[in-house]
Design an enzyme around this catalytic site. Structure first.
Site, PDB file in Angstrom:
ATOM      1  CB  ALA A 152       8.639   0.070   4.024  1.00  0.00           C
ATOM      2  CB  SER A 153      14.105   0.874   4.041  1.00  0.00           C
ATOM      3  OG  SER A 153      13.919  -0.321   3.315  1.00  0.00           O
ATOM      4  NE  ARG A 154       7.749  -0.913  -0.449  1.00  0.00           N
ATOM      5  CZ  ARG A 154       7.523  -1.771   0.539  1.00  0.00           C
ATOM      6  NH1 ARG A 154       8.562  -2.301   1.180  1.00  0.00           N
ATOM      7  NH2 ARG A 154       6.292  -2.113   0.897  1.00  0.00           N
ATOM      8  CE1 TYR A 155       6.137   2.885  -0.626  1.00  0.00           C
ATOM      9  CE2 TYR A 155       6.086   1.667   1.448  1.00  0.00           C
ATOM     10  CZ  TYR A 155       5.720   1.786   0.123  1.00  0.00           C
ATOM     11  OH  TYR A 155       4.940   0.838  -0.471  1.00  0.00           O
ATOM     12  CB  ILE A 156      11.961   6.901   4.850  1.00  0.00           C
ATOM     13  CG1 ILE A 156      12.688   5.588   5.141  1.00  0.00           C
ATOM     14  CG2 ILE A 156      10.559   6.882   5.453  1.00  0.00           C
ATOM     15  CD1 ILE A 156      12.859   5.292   6.620  1.00  0.00           C
TER      16      ILE A 156
END
Length: 856
Positions: free
Chosen positions: A110-114
């Site tokens: 998910a974009s919040r993790y990368i």
């Protein structure tokens, strides 16, 4: 009433307008890239947003997506998916975290993790606000680039795929270094050619690439190697596939019976590794061909280079796109130089004014002035005697800037330093003018600098080669059982209660001969009526010139008997062919199908007749010339025949088969392509030697495959020795050995040292090989080269022998010289008289009125 009628619109007209508006929007604003920067709008907005947030550190992708949404009027998922696709191309975005796996198809986290930031390459070639044209964003609150000023053929480097309304685009990615070289070649006025290159590696056949234009195609293959006798390993996969989709295609082919495998393992991590375990007894070469023929181990991709040029979709070639991108780069470089020149000149202009203003103490002239106009006028008057050399007139703005100089700066002003600074500006101005005057050379150096700074690690990954054409019917596994009902005249795979004939593939063709002298070829089906009186059924291959049919038939009900030999090379499926002279009541008296052209001796027994004394005589089919299937044949007898009996099994009458090796596709062929290996028959074998020190004897089957490690390939002669010179790093010595191979199909290793420094230096199959040893200087003195005849140097020993030490001196280099002449004793073959030797290629006489019209 009339006004109301005029305001009414037809629904069809409204739909037409709306459809055109929607189609234009999708084409221009979503799916098709611009030729100027090679980006779709969402990609351009992502890169612009990343530049806004750029501070040298990683940003959460979720933050980048959020910032991009003020430019892109679509959801965050569309933006994050597009950003992951850019990142996985490993050129513009420096990624951190789980960005997915292009090999396995696993999605990114998910974009919040990368996290992400721009690469140094992107910062150098993608952005320049001074040369960027801007436009309002979709809501008018912000400005976004019309096109990013990219000074590189990014469109071809990354590739792109998009589906719009009524059209689509598919531009394949190309190699970074090769694009730079092609751009330089274009600037130098030279021709260039570029071909696709993929991060997933594999190999590609670009024979029909058609420069990326519509109508072209490329074939892409996985890299398959033989791990051992029962295991194949896939280490590179075709572009556009994943390990999962490839494995699914292999399992599906196995379920359909196209190939036979025991199991498949996926060990892919950082690198691709798929292990295919074969069933015992399977041919690895044939299975590799079947994997290419029936699975995603080979795919075909059709490029379609559609781009937006001046708000219009246009179909171009790769060459045209690269030419346009290179010319645009030159244009952008010119704009940057002109802007830089103008800035340097302005800097020089004000620095000169500042020096004049301070050096000549003009600032004292304004001490008595009481108005602003007076101050401006006084400074202007004071400057006039000193400004003749300036490049432009002095403006009121210039004078205003002079009044803003602080007293501290005036008091500490150093005239020498000021002059040095002005001179440095003059050097820079001259340098920029030189670049503008030699713009093409400047652009070439720019591309070369990109290659030096960013080219490392971007070498070609996908091997360009010509693929062999695989006949699916020859590599398909026999996956079905075939039956015949002779009484009713049916054949097929569903007649399990009737006579079993053979196993075949469901894509095979079946040839049927009947007692009345007719023939038909049909596809494998569950049940097909072919007529009664079946005398032979077999698998038929198109253009098979080695299967020869021997036949004796009676012409008509009471006519004479004829004999003929023929091949069936071309037909029309499900069409009946008459192999007799065509008279009613004809009957086949003797028939055989001979896969290698065998010719039997038969006894013909005649019916009792008062005019005949000898009722039995022998016929040798070897005496008969092979002709077309429509030929009438040679007269056997005009008297009635009682029966024909086999007297003696025949041997092949076909000439030895000439075999060639095509180095382009690493395959054998009988079509005259590549290097002639010789004439083969019976148990003749081919010798192969690879770079690893392994010799192998293989049959001359055309299905054999040969890998890239191949060093020597030739017809094997059992008594011909092999010579090998190798370096043993552990002993720091060179050794030479000569040996002959055993008659076995198992690999025979003659070099077994596995350390990295030991290696084979010379492999020769000449009878009398000669080498030259070049020595390094010994205490500053040159040592004369030494020429060695290896046949005299060492006798033939076992393949496992160490051999003799070649020299006690250090060796700098070994040259292989021309071998000594050797008179080879040719094998003498038993000859048959010219009129009795029916050879395959010289004697098959096709009936032009029949074969040419019926050939598929």
């Amino acid at each position: 009433m009339q006004d109301n009628q005029e305001s009414i619109k037809k629904v069809s007209g409204m739909y037409q307008e709306w459809f055109l508006d929607y189609a234009s929007y999708v084409i221009l604003e979503r799916a098709i890239p611009s030729i100027y920067d090679g980006l779709k709008p969402v990609q351009r907005r992502i890169l612009h947003s990343m530049r806004e947030l750029e501070d040298g550190r990683y940003n959460k992708v979720a933050n980048i997506v959020g910032n991009t949404m003020k430019y892109h009027p679509h959801g965050d998922m569309a933006i994050s998916d597009a950003m992951v696709q850019i990142g996985q191309k490993e050129l513009l975005i420096d990624m951190q975290g789980n960005w997915g796996n292009t090999y396995t198809g696993d999605r990114a986290a998910a974009s919040r993790y990368i996290e992400a930031r721009l690469t140094k390459f992107a910062l150098e070639v993608v952005y320049n606000p001074k040369t960027t044209k801007w436009q309002p964003s979709y809501d008018g609150r912000n400005k976004e680039p019309v096109d990013l000023p990219i000074k590189f053929p990014l469109l071809l480097a990354q590739g792109v795929e998009g589906i719009a309304v009524g059209l689509s685009t598919k531009i394949l990615p190309h190699n970074f270094i090769e694009l730079i070289d092609a751009s330089i070649a274009h600037l130098r006025g030279k021709k260039f050619q570029v071909f696709p290159d993929f991060l997933t590696a594999g190999s590609i056949d670009v024979s029909d690439y058609n420069d990326g234009l519509r109508g072209g195609k490329v074939r892409i293959r996985a890299k398959i190697s033989q791990e051992d006798k029962t295991i194949l390993k896939i280490t590179e996969i075709p572009f556009g596939t994943t390990t999962g989709s490839l494995i699914d295609s292999v399992l599906k082919a196995n379920d359909k019976g196209k190939i036979k495998i025991k199991k498949i393992e996926d060990n892919t991590a950082a690198e691709v590794e798929i292990l295919i375990h074969l069933v015992p007894g399977s041919s690895t070469d044939k299975t590799i061909d079947a994997l290419y023929a029936f699975t995603d181990c080979e795919i075909s991709v059709s490029p379609n280079a559609c781009v937006i040029t001046d708000q219009t979709p246009e179909f171009l070639t790769v060459t045209e796109i690269l030419t346009h991108n290179t010319n645009n780069t030159v244009k952008l470089l010119k704009s940057e130089l002109e802007i830089e020149l103008n800035e340097l000149q302005e800097q020089w202009h004000f620095s000169s004014l500042e020096r004049i203003f301070i050096e000549n103490r003009i600032y004292h002239d304004i001490e008595e002035e009481e108005t602003w106009e007076g101050v401006i006028s006084a400074i202007d008057k004071g400057l006039k005697p000193y400004i003749a050399h300036l490049i432009r007139p002095v403006t009121e703005e210039d004078i205003t800037r002079l009044t803003e100089i602080r007293i501290k700066r005036i008091s500490k002003f150093d005239l020498d330093k000021a002059q040095q600074f002005i001179e440095s500006l003059e050097e820079k101005i001259e340098n920029v003018r030189h670049h503008l005057a030699n713009l093409i050379d400047y652009a070439v150096e720019y591309f070369k600098s990109l290659k030096v700074k960013y080219g490392k690690g971007k070498e070609r990954k996908t091997e360009i080669r010509t693929f062999d054409t695989i006949d699916a019917s020859k590599v398909a596994v026999a996956n079905t059982r075939f039956y015949v009902d002779r009484e009713e005249g049916f054949i097929g795979t569903s007649l399990k209660k009737d006579e079993f004939l053979f196993e075949c593939s469901d894509i095979d063709d079946i040839i049927v001969f009947r007692a009345d002298g007719s023939m038909i070829v049909s596809k494998v089906e569950t049940k097909t009526f072919v007529g009664k009186g079946i005398i032979h059924i077999g698998i038929w291959h198109k253009n098979d010139k080695r299967t020869i049919y021997n036949m004796i038939y009676r012409d008509g009900k009471n006519g004479p008997a004829y004999q003929k030999r023929f091949a069936v090379t071309g037909i029309t499926r499900d069409k009946e062919y008459d192999l007799t002279a065509g008279n009613k009541g004809s009957e086949v008296l003797y028939f055989t199908a001979n896969p290698n052209g065998e010719a039997q001796v038969v006894s013909v027994i005649l019916k009792t007749h008062q005019r005949i004394k000898k009722l039995k005589f022998d016929l040798d089919f070897a005496d008969l010339t092979i002709k077309g299937r429509a030929s009438k044949g040679n007269l056997v007898t005009k008297y009635p025949v009682k029966k024909v009996e086999l007297k003696e099994e025949g041997v092949s009458t076909l000439a030895p088969r000439q075999i060639w090796f095509d180095p382009e596709v690493k395959r054998l062929n009988a079509d005259g392509l590549g290097i002639l290996l010789g004439s083969f028959k019976g148990d003749d074998k081919i010798l192969t030697i690879n770079k690893k020190g392994e010799a192998k004897l293989v049959s001359f089957e055309l299905s054999n495959r040969f890998d890239e490690e191949l060093e020597i390939i030739e017809k094997w002669k059992p008594n011909k020795p092999i010579s090998c010179v190798y370096y043993d790093a552990d002993k720091d010595k060179y050794f030479v050995k000569r040996f002959v191979l055993e008659d076995t199909l198992s690999p025979q290793t003659f070099f077994g040292l596995e350390d990295d420094k030991s290696s084979v230096k010379v492999i020769s199959t000449d009878y009398l090989p000669v080498i030259e040893l070049i020595f390094p200087k010994i205490k500053g003195i040159d040592k004369e080269p030494e020429v060695i005849n290896l046949e005299e140097f060492i006798t033939i020993k076992g393949i496992k022998a160490q051999g003799n030490q070649l020299t006690t001196y250090k060796v700098k280099h070994i040259n292989v010289l021309e071998p000594l002449p050797f008179e080879e004793i040719e094998e003498i073959e038993e000859e048959i008289e010219d009129d009795q030797q029916p050879t395959l290629f010289d004697r098959i006489e096709e009936d032009s009125n029949d074969e040419n019209s019926d050939s598929e």
